[in-house]
Design an enzyme around this catalytic site. Structure first.
Site, mmCIF file in Angstrom:
data_model
loop_
_atom_site.group_PDB
_atom_site.id
_atom_site.type_symbol
_atom_site.label_atom_id
_atom_site.label_comp_id
_atom_site.label_asym_id
_atom_site.label_seq_id
_atom_site.Cartn_x
_atom_site.Cartn_y
_atom_site.Cartn_z
ATOM 1 N N THR A 92 12.815 -14.261 -1.338
ATOM 2 C CA THR A 92 12.647 -12.811 -1.521
ATOM 3 C C THR A 92 11.401 -12.272 -0.824
ATOM 4 O OG1 THR A 92 11.635 -13.326 -3.659
ATOM 5 C CG2 THR A 92 13.934 -12.639 -3.671
ATOM 6 N N GLY A 93 10.563 -13.123 -0.253
ATOM 7 C CA GLY A 93 9.430 -12.640 0.541
ATOM 8 C C GLY A 93 8.081 -12.776 -0.120
ATOM 9 N N HIS A 137 48.497 -15.876 -4.106
ATOM 10 C CA HIS A 137 47.310 -15.966 -4.977
ATOM 11 C C HIS A 137 46.274 -14.916 -4.581
ATOM 12 C CE1 HIS A 137 44.435 -18.331 -7.544
ATOM 13 N NE2 HIS A 137 43.564 -17.698 -6.762
ATOM 14 N N GLU A 138 45.935 -14.880 -3.283
ATOM 15 C CA GLU A 138 44.934 -13.911 -2.817
ATOM 16 C C GLU A 138 45.457 -12.482 -2.909
ATOM 17 O OE1 GLU A 138 41.968 -14.788 -2.369
ATOM 18 O OE2 GLU A 138 42.336 -16.937 -2.413
ATOM 19 N N GLY A 158 9.477 -14.656 -8.335
ATOM 20 C CA GLY A 158 10.775 -14.155 -7.913
ATOM 21 C C GLY A 158 11.657 -15.262 -7.372
ATOM 22 N N PRO A 159 12.940 -14.964 -7.159
ATOM 23 C CA PRO A 159 13.873 -15.970 -6.636
ATOM 24 C C PRO A 159 13.463 -16.441 -5.246
ATOM 25 C CG PRO A 159 15.035 -14.024 -7.469
ATOM 26 C CD PRO A 159 13.590 -13.676 -7.409
ATOM 27 N N PRO A 160 13.976 -17.598 -4.804
ATOM 28 C CA PRO A 160 13.638 -18.099 -3.454
ATOM 29 C C PRO A 160 14.117 -17.138 -2.372
ATOM 30 C CG PRO A 160 14.676 -19.817 -4.785
ATOM 31 C CD PRO A 160 14.825 -18.545 -5.545
#
Length: 652
Positions: free
Chosen positions: A239-240, A458-459, A235-237
Site C-alpha cells: 500500500t506504499g 456454469h459461467e 497497513g496491508p502489503p
C-alpha cells in the site's frame, strides 16, 4: 579544476592504512632472512674424488655432518686466497664463515671411518660436528594447517561482521555491533517526494506534520508543545508504507537512517541491542534526523506471548533496548523514529504506547479516486494509445494495492511488446488484469466438448443471476478460457461500500450459487466445478451468523475476537454450535433455491447466453444487454442521480 582542489586539501589522507600491509611485510622479511641464510646459495656440490683431494691438501677447517648423509666443508681462511677457491669467494652471496662445499657421502659409519683414517695418515687438523636441519618448505608445510585455520576464521568473521564497514580490514571483527543502517544525507539525497506518492491523502497529512516538526521545530515548541518521538505506518502489503517513508526523507532534507527490523538480528548474543545503541547514537550526532525501521515486527513482537514454546531472549533484549532508547530521548534532540509493519496485531503494547510511537498512521488499500491517481503516476513512463481509459481501469481493479497497479502497468507494457505493438492499448491493460487475477492462460489445456458445455452454462448461470439481482455486482466480462487453476471465470464491477447490508450479502451469495444452479437446471446433474463458489458462500454465511450478527435466530451476538487471545477457546456451547450450523446451511440452501427459480424464469436467455459463450469463449457486458436488456436497477440509480442534480441546481 575540481581535481586540483581535491588534491590540495590539507586534511585529505594520501593513503589508507591497511593492517594486511604489516602482515605482508613480516612475511616477506621472514622469507628474505630464510633465503639469505640458506647455505645452498654459497655451497657447491662436489664429487668423492674432489672431496678427498681437498681433504688431503689440509685446507679443510671443519666438516659439518647434516642429517647423517651430507657433509658441509668449511675452508680455512688462509686457504681462501688459493686459485681453486677464488671463483666462489667472488660470488655476491658468499660470506666468510659459511660452508664452501657440500658432499653427499652416503653411509655415515663408513664416512667417519675414512675421515679418521685420513686424519691419522696425513696428520690433518680438521674438526667434525653434526647437526639436524629442516628446509624452509618443510617448515611452511608443517605450519600450513594452522595458517589455513587462521585464514578461514578471519574470512568468516569478516563475512559475519560485514566487510564493507569502516575501521579497516583488521577492525572488522570488532565492528559486528555497529549499526547496519544506510544513511541518506547531503551526499546521497533521496529523490522521492510527496508528488511521487499518489493517494494516501490522510497519511500524507500526518507525515507532512512530521516534516514540519523537523524543518521548523520552534513553531511548535514555542507554544509548549513537544516534538513527537515516533510514527508507526500500518497497513496491508503493497500500500506504499515504505514509499511514504522515502517521501518523508526527500521532503525533510535531514539525515535519514534506513534499515530493516531483521538487520538487528545476529547469531551472537547482545549484538542486536548493541546495534540499536549505535544507531541512536549516530542519529543524535546528526540531529535533526529520521530513523526508519521497515518491518519492525521482526524485533517488535510481543514479549512472552507464546509461553508454551518460550521466548527468544536475544530478540527481546533488542526490543528492550529499542524501548529504552526511545524513552531516553530529550525533547530537544529532534530525532524522529518512523516504522512500518503489516502485522500491527503482534507488536508489543509497550512499543505502541504514547511517548514512543505517538502516532499510528493507517495506510489502507486505495479507493476508486486514489487508484486513478496511482495509475496516472505509473503510466508516465509508458507509451499509451489514445483508447486507454484510466477511469474504467480504476473501476476494474477493486482491492488492488499500489504495488499491484504498478505490476499491472508493467504487465500491460510486456503484453503490448510481446504482440509487437507500437503503443500500449486499453485491451492490453484488461489482459494484464486477467493475467494478474486469473493467472496465465492455458491454451494447450485439453477440455472435452461436454466439459466445455458444462463450464459455459456454469459461467452463464453466474452472469444471469447477478444481472437479475439488484445488489449483486454488475458483470463486466465472462470467459471460458482456462486460466491458472480455473476453467472459467466471470469478472464483476463491485460497488465500493463502507458498510454492507443483509440484502446485499444475500444477493451476492445467490449470484455465487448461480453456477451450480444452472448445472442442476440444464443437466439435472452437479459437478465439482463449484468448489470455490461453495467455499465463498460458506465463509459469507458463517460471517453473517457468527461475526456480524445478521441472523435473526442467533441474534445480535458476535463470536469474533479482534485481540486474538481466545484462538483456542470456542466461545459458545454445543447447543449454539448446532444452531449456527443449521442457520448457515439453511441460509445457503435458501439462496440456492432462489438462484434456481431465477434461472427457471430466464431459461431461454440462459441457454442463448451459454451458446454465445461457447461460440465466442469471451463475452462482455454489451452482449448481456442484447440478450437481457438494460438492468432495471441501473436505470433507477441513473434517475436518482438525475433527481439529486436537479435538486442541487434548484437550491443554488
Amino acid at each position: 579544476m575540481s581535481d586540483k582542489n581535491s588534491n590540495n586539501k590539507p586534511n585529505a589522507p594520501k593513503f589508507k592504512f591497511n593492517m594486511y600491509w604489516v602482515y605482508g611485510a613480516i612475511f616477506i622479511a621472514f622469507i628474505a632472512i630464510s633465503f639469505l641464510n640458506d647455505s645452498a646459495l654459497t655451497t657447491k656440490k662436489i664429487s668423492t674424488n674432489k672431496f678427498y683431494k681437498i681433504l688431503e691438501s689440509n685446507d679443510v677447517e671443519r666438516i659439518m655432518i647434516i642429517n647423517k648423509n651430507i657433509a658441509e666443508v668449511y675452508i680455512k681462511r688462509e686457504a681462501l686466497t688459493k686459485e681453486e677457491y677464488k671463483q666462489q669467494t667472488k660470488s655476491p652471496f658468499f660470506r666468510k664463515g659459511s660452508p664452501m662445499f657440500e658432499y653427499n657421502f652416503g653411509d655415515l659409519q663408513n664416512f667417519e671411518n675414512k675421515l679418521n683414517a685420513y686424519k691419522a695418515k696425513d696428520s690433518l687438523d680438521f674438526d667434525t660436528d653434526s647437526d639436524t636441519r629442516g628446509s624452509l618448505l618443510d617448515s611452511v608445510i608443517s605450519f600450513l594447517p594452522f595458517i589455513l585455520l587462521i585464514a578461514i576464521w578471519i574470512f568468516f568473521m569478516r563475512r559475519m561482521s560485514g566487510a564493507s564497514g569502516g575501521g579497516g580490514a583488521g577492525g572488522q571483527i570488532f565492528n559486528i555491533g555497529k549499526s547496519k543502517a544506510k544513511l541518506f544525507d547531503n551526499d546521497t539525497k533521496v529523490k522521492t517526494s510527496f508528488v511521487d506518492v499518489a493517494g494516501l491523502e490522510g497519511a500524507k497529512e500526518e507525515v507532512q506534520e512530521i516534516v514540519d516538526f523537523l524543518k521548523s521545530p520552534e513553531k511548535y515548541t514555542s507554544l509548549g508543545g513537544k516534538i513527537p518521538k515516533g510514527a508507526l505506518l500500518v497497513g496491508p502489503p503493497g500500500t506504499g508504507k515504505t514509499l511514504l517513508a522515502k517521501a518523508v526523507a526527500g521532503e525533510a532534507g535531514v539525515p535519514f537512517f534506513s534499515l530493516s527490523g531483521s538487520d538487528f538480528v545476529e547469531m551472537f548474543v547482545g549484538v542486536g541491542a548493541s546495534r540499536v545503541r549505535d544507531l541512536f547514537k549516530q542519529a543524535q550526532q546528526k540531529s535533526p534526523s529520521i530513523i526508519f525501521i521497515d518491518e519492525i515486527d521482526a524485533i517488535g513482537r510481543a514479549r512472552g506471548k507464546n509461553s508454551m514454546t518460550g521466548g527468544n531472549d536475544e530478540r527481546e533484549n533488542t526490543l528492550n533496548q529499542l524501548l529504552t532508547e526511545m524513552d531516553g530521548f530529550g525533547t530537544d534532540t529532534n530525532v524522529i523514529v518512523l516504522a512500518a509493519t503489516n502485522r500491527a496485531d503482534v507488536l508489543d503494547k509497550a512499543l505502541m504506547r504514547a511517548g514512543r510511537f505517538d502516532r499510528q498512521i493507517y495506510v489502507d488499500l486505495p479507493d476508486l479516486n486514489e487508484r486513478k491517481a496511482i495509475f496516472e503516476v505509473h503510466i508516465k513512463p509508458l507509451k499509451l494509445a489514445k483508447d486507454v481509459n484510466l477511469e474504467f481501469l480504476a473501476q476494474q481493479t477493486p482491492g488492488f494495492s499500489g504495488a499491484d497497479i504498478a505490476n499491472m502497468c508493467n504487465e500491460a507494457a510486456l503484453i503490448a511488446a510481446r504482440n509487437n505493438k507500437k503503443s500500449i492499448h486499453h485491451q492490453d491493460f484488461l489482459d494484464a488484469v486477467d493475467r494478474i487475477v486469473g493467472g496465465l492462460e492455458k491454451k494447450n489445456k485439453v477440455i472435452t466438448p461436454k466439459e466445455k458445455e458444462t463450464i459455459a452454462f456454469h459461467e452463464a448461470g453466474h452472469a444471469t443471476v447477478s444481472w437479475m439481482l439488484e445488489h449483486a455486482a454488475p458483470l463486466v466480462k465472462v470467459t471460458i478460457v482456462p486460466r491458472g487453476q480455473s476453467l472459467g471465470a466471470a469478472w464483476y464491477l463491485p460497488a465500493e461500500r463502507m458498510i454492507v447490508q443483509t440484502e446485499q450479502m444475500l444477493d451476492e451469495m445467490c449470484a455465487t450459487l448461480g453456477g451450480r444452479a444452472a448445472e442442476k437446471i440444464i443437466f439435472n446433474k452437479i459437478s465439482t466445478g463449484a468448489l470455490s463458489d461453495l467455499e465463498k458462500v460458506t465463509k459469507q454465511a458463517r460471517a453473517m451468523v457468527t461475526v456480524y450478527g445478521l441472523n435473526e435466530k442467533v441474534g445480535n451476538i458476535t463470536y469474533y475476537d479482534s485481540s486474538g487471545q481466545d484462538a483456542f477457546v470456542k466461545p459458545y456451547s454445543e447447543e449454539t454450535a448446532k444452531t449456527i450450523d443449521k442457520e448457515i446451511s439453511s441460509m445457503i440452501e435458501e439462496q440456492y433455491q432462489r438462484a434456481i427459480s431465477i434461472l427457471e424464469e430466464n431459461r431461454e436467455k440462459l441457454t442463448t447466453l451459454a451458446n454465445l459463450l461457447l461460440e465466442k469463449e469471451v463475452i462482455f457486458k454489451d452482449d448481456l444487454v442484447k440478450i437481457f436488456g438494460e438492468r432495471p436497477f441501473d436505470k433507477k440509480e441513473e434517475e436518482k442521480a438525475g433527481q439529486e442534480e436537479t435538486t442541487e441546481e434548484n437550491n443554488s
